[in-house]
Design an enzyme around this catalytic site. Structure first.
Site, PDB file in Angstrom:
ATOM      1  N   GLN A 171       4.398   0.646   2.277  1.00  0.00           N
ATOM      2  CA  GLN A 171       4.417  -0.791   3.002  1.00  0.00           C
ATOM      3  C   GLN A 171       5.625  -1.268   2.385  1.00  0.00           C
ATOM      4  O   GLN A 171       5.702  -1.616   1.257  1.00  0.00           O
ATOM      5  CB  GLN A 171       3.165  -1.440   2.932  1.00  0.00           C
ATOM      6  CG  GLN A 171       1.932  -0.867   3.775  1.00  0.00           C
ATOM      7  CD  GLN A 171       2.271  -1.226   5.232  1.00  0.00           C
ATOM      8  OE1 GLN A 171       2.031  -2.165   5.819  1.00  0.00           O
ATOM      9  NE2 GLN A 171       2.602  -0.039   5.919  1.00  0.00           N
TER      10      GLN A 171
ATOM     11  N   ARG B  46      -7.235  -0.908  11.693  1.00  0.00           N
ATOM     12  CA  ARG B  46      -6.166  -0.254  11.127  1.00  0.00           C
ATOM     13  C   ARG B  46      -6.326   0.925   9.776  1.00  0.00           C
ATOM     14  O   ARG B  46      -7.436   1.165   9.589  1.00  0.00           O
ATOM     15  CB  ARG B  46      -5.519  -1.481  10.325  1.00  0.00           C
ATOM     16  CG  ARG B  46      -6.070  -2.267   9.480  1.00  0.00           C
ATOM     17  CD  ARG B  46      -5.386  -3.347   8.780  1.00  0.00           C
ATOM     18  NE  ARG B  46      -6.131  -4.329   7.955  1.00  0.00           N
ATOM     19  CZ  ARG B  46      -6.844  -5.376   8.196  1.00  0.00           C
ATOM     20  NH1 ARG B  46      -6.892  -5.710   9.549  1.00  0.00           N
ATOM     21  NH2 ARG B  46      -7.498  -6.063   7.480  1.00  0.00           N
TER      22      ARG B  46
ATOM     23  N   ASP C   1       0.838  -1.179  -0.074  1.00  0.00           N
ATOM     24  CA  ASP C   1       0.188   0.033  -0.055  1.00  0.00           C
ATOM     25  C   ASP C   1       0.705   1.226   0.073  1.00  0.00           C
ATOM     26  O   ASP C   1       1.739   1.533   0.947  1.00  0.00           O
ATOM     27  CB  ASP C   1      -0.971   0.024   1.307  1.00  0.00           C
ATOM     28  CG  ASP C   1      -1.556  -1.399   1.547  1.00  0.00           C
ATOM     29  OD1 ASP C   1      -1.605  -2.160   0.927  1.00  0.00           O
ATOM     30  OD2 ASP C   1      -2.250  -1.202   2.715  1.00  0.00           O
TER      31      ASP C   1
HETATM   32  C1  FRU Z   1      -3.777  -3.591   2.678  1.00  0.00           C
HETATM   33  C2  FRU Z   1      -3.332  -4.243   3.994  1.00  0.00           C
HETATM   34  C3  FRU Z   1      -3.613  -3.099   5.022  1.00  0.00           C
HETATM   35  C4  FRU Z   1      -2.654  -3.103   6.108  1.00  0.00           C
HETATM   36  C5  FRU Z   1      -1.298  -3.289   5.172  1.00  0.00           C
HETATM   37  C6  FRU Z   1      -0.446  -4.299   5.884  1.00  0.00           C
HETATM   38  O1  FRU Z   1      -3.433  -3.937   1.671  1.00  0.00           O
HETATM   39  O2  FRU Z   1      -3.709  -5.323   4.367  1.00  0.00           O
HETATM   40  O3  FRU Z   1      -4.830  -3.212   5.626  1.00  0.00           O
HETATM   41  O4  FRU Z   1      -2.238  -2.107   6.786  1.00  0.00           O
HETATM   42  O5  FRU Z   1      -1.898  -4.158   3.719  1.00  0.00           O
HETATM   43  O6  FRU Z   1       0.943  -4.381   5.116  1.00  0.00           O
END
Ligand code: FRU
Length: 497
Positions: free
Chosen positions: A55, A167, A39
């Site tokens: 991420q 989250r 993300d």
């Molecule tokens: C979405 C997700 C989010 C989480 C992240 C973890 O793709 O699952 O909800 O914060 O990826 O990497």
């Protein structure tokens, strides 16, 4: 003071980014500095440039304990890497620093709000964590985690809300100068809800209310909310997990959802009016938006589908890339998307063709129309409006048996992206279709934005968008046009560099 985990990540990425050849990266789509990306996070302006975090797991091309990678850009297309911003190094986030957002505080600090994850003792066998929200404060390069973290915990959940699925905070400033943040949660009915919290200082938050609840309508848990005003309406973007299709909307799996409605800021009441998928292709998830100084709402998403990650071999040095940033607007009650206008500054070697007849069964290549980094607009129409062709296709990333195709079938009113000959050897989804209202007359405009490892199709001025990652050998540079029945096309093609 940075932790050993962050110093390690920063040292590692500085060494290993050099092992990835520039031409083995996308030209203008952000990919991880090295290793894994999912993300977009913290998309926003600070100190004059646009920051985008992501991420990130630098040490391998697969999802593991999440860090935040960091890059900046002045035009949304040329990105400079900065050192990793967050590492999972605290008692409350050692399982990962999950998705979140960024905002500038009143005293000029760059404040990140992210999901901190630690092991849930009762879920150790399943490896499931407790999710809370935390803050890190920085100067655009280095970030210090707030000593009072986490700032939102299960104590702040409404009754029945799950602490395992809590989250992806998206924070913004309200008209009265206070802060609001939207967080995704699994509600008592076991499906997603978006919760609103309020704060006056970004550190102390109070639960306010439910902004929107899934009630099992769109998939299960919702992830990554974004919420903003657009053309007189309000738009909620979320990424639902475990979707089931409904006609041509909401393909199976982890999809995207756009809810359009009106919002009363005083009461926090969102009245939904319309829903649609955001992207109708294969690879698009977890988008975030930013508002530019000149008033454009720009969205970027992860151009990858969780279930199709196998398209990339984990032995590759990077995995995951962002979509092209897209300008959003509302027309006829729908979300429209166009690539950022800055893309024009990358145009080279423009070629324009008018009234090219593609005879039935013919495959036509046009001089000067080729390459893997291309922005090409094709206006298609039937040669004889009384005899609308059955299919028009544009094939690209083509060489010998390799190709990806975008095909328009007016009798079905569909556009299909098909990457099964893109070189993929995995049993994943390779095709997806989108229903294009009003296209049975055979008239359509397809804008194809190609980068080395992706294709994004903007249909009829961005009324529908389809995105797909492709990892075809870069020597496959051919582009050709095909028709079953007689079609006439105008083509404007620009090489991007
Ligand atoms: C979405 C997700 C989010 C989480 C992240 C973890 O793709 O699952 O909800 O914060 O990826 O990497």
């Amino acid at each position: 003071m940075s932790s050993q985990a962050l110093r390690d990540a920063r040292r590692y990425e500085e060494i290993y980014e050099k092992e990835i050849l520039t031409e083995q990266r996308p030209l203008f789509h952000l990919a991880p500095r090295c290793g894994w990306m999912n993300d977009p996070n913290g998309f926003g302006f600070y100190n004059g440039s646009c920051h985008l975090f992501y991420q990130y797991y630098p040490y391998a091309s697969e999802w593991r304990s999440m860090h935040w990678g960091h890059a900046t850009s002045r035009d949304f297309l040329h990105w400079d890497y900065l050192p990793a911003a967050l590492a999972p190094d605290q008692s409350y986030d050692y399982m990962g620093c999950f998705s979140g957002s960024a905002i500038e505080s009143d005293d000029g600090k760059h404040v990140l709000m992210y999901t901190s994850v630690k092991m849930a003792p009762e879920m150790q066998d399943e490896g499931i964590g407790i999710q809370t929200q935390s803050i890190a404060i920085g100067d655009g390069i280095d970030y210090e985690k707030y000593s009072g973290n986490p700032v939102l915990t299960e104590e702040d959940l409404p009754e029945g809300g799950s602490r395992y699925d809590f989250r992806d905070p998206k924070v913004w400033k309200a008209a009265d100068g206070s802060y609001i943040c939207a967080v995704a949660n699994r509600a008592a009915d076991n499906t997603g809800a978006i919760l609103l919290y309020k704060s006056t200082d970004l550190f102390h938050w109070k639960y306010w209310k439910v902004l929107a609840a899934n009630h099992g309508r769109f998939g299960a848990m919702w992830e990554c909310p974004d919420f903003f005003e657009l053309d007189g309406k309000h738009v909620l973007l979320v990424s639902p997990q475990d979707m089931q299709p409904s006609g041509f909307e909401y393909h199976n799996g982890n999809g995207t959802l756009c809810l359009i409605g009106s919002y009363d800021e005083a009461t926090g009441t969102f009245s939904e009016e319309k829903d649609q998928a955001i992207d109708y292709g294969i690879d698009f998830y977890a988008p975030q938006t930013v508002l530019t100084e000149d008033g454009r709402r720009i969205m970027i998403g992860w151009m990858q589908n969780w279930d199709a990650c196998a398209i990339r071999n984990p032995s590759e040095q990077w995995a995951g890339q962002m979509s092209v940033p897209r300008e959003l607007s509302l027309k006829d009650g729908r979300l429209f998307q166009q690539p950022v206008r800055e893309l024009i500054d990358m145009y080279q070697d423009t070629v324009i063709y008018k009234d090219v007849v593609i005879g039935t069964g013919e495959s036509v290549a046009l001089e000067g129309v080729r390459g893997r980094c291309v922005d090409m607009t094709i206006h298609v129409r039937p040669a004889d409006p009384g005899h609308v062709f059955h299919r028009f296709s544009v094939r690209f990333a083509q060489k010998d048996r390799l190709r990806t195709a975008v095909s328009f079938r007016p009798h079905e009113k569909t556009v299909k992206v098909d990457r099964k000959y893109s070189g993929s050897c995995r049993a994943i989804v390779h095709q997806r279709r989108c229903l294009v209202e009003g296209s049975s007359d055979g008239v359509i405009t397809l804008r194809l934005v190609l980068d080395r490892f992706s294709a994004e199709v903007f249909i009829n001025d961005g009324r529908y968008v389809m995105s797909a990652a492709i990892f075809t050998d870069l020597a496959a540079e051919g582009i050709s046009f095909f028709a079953d029945g007689e079609a006439v096309i105008d083509v404007e093609s620009h090489r991007l560099s």
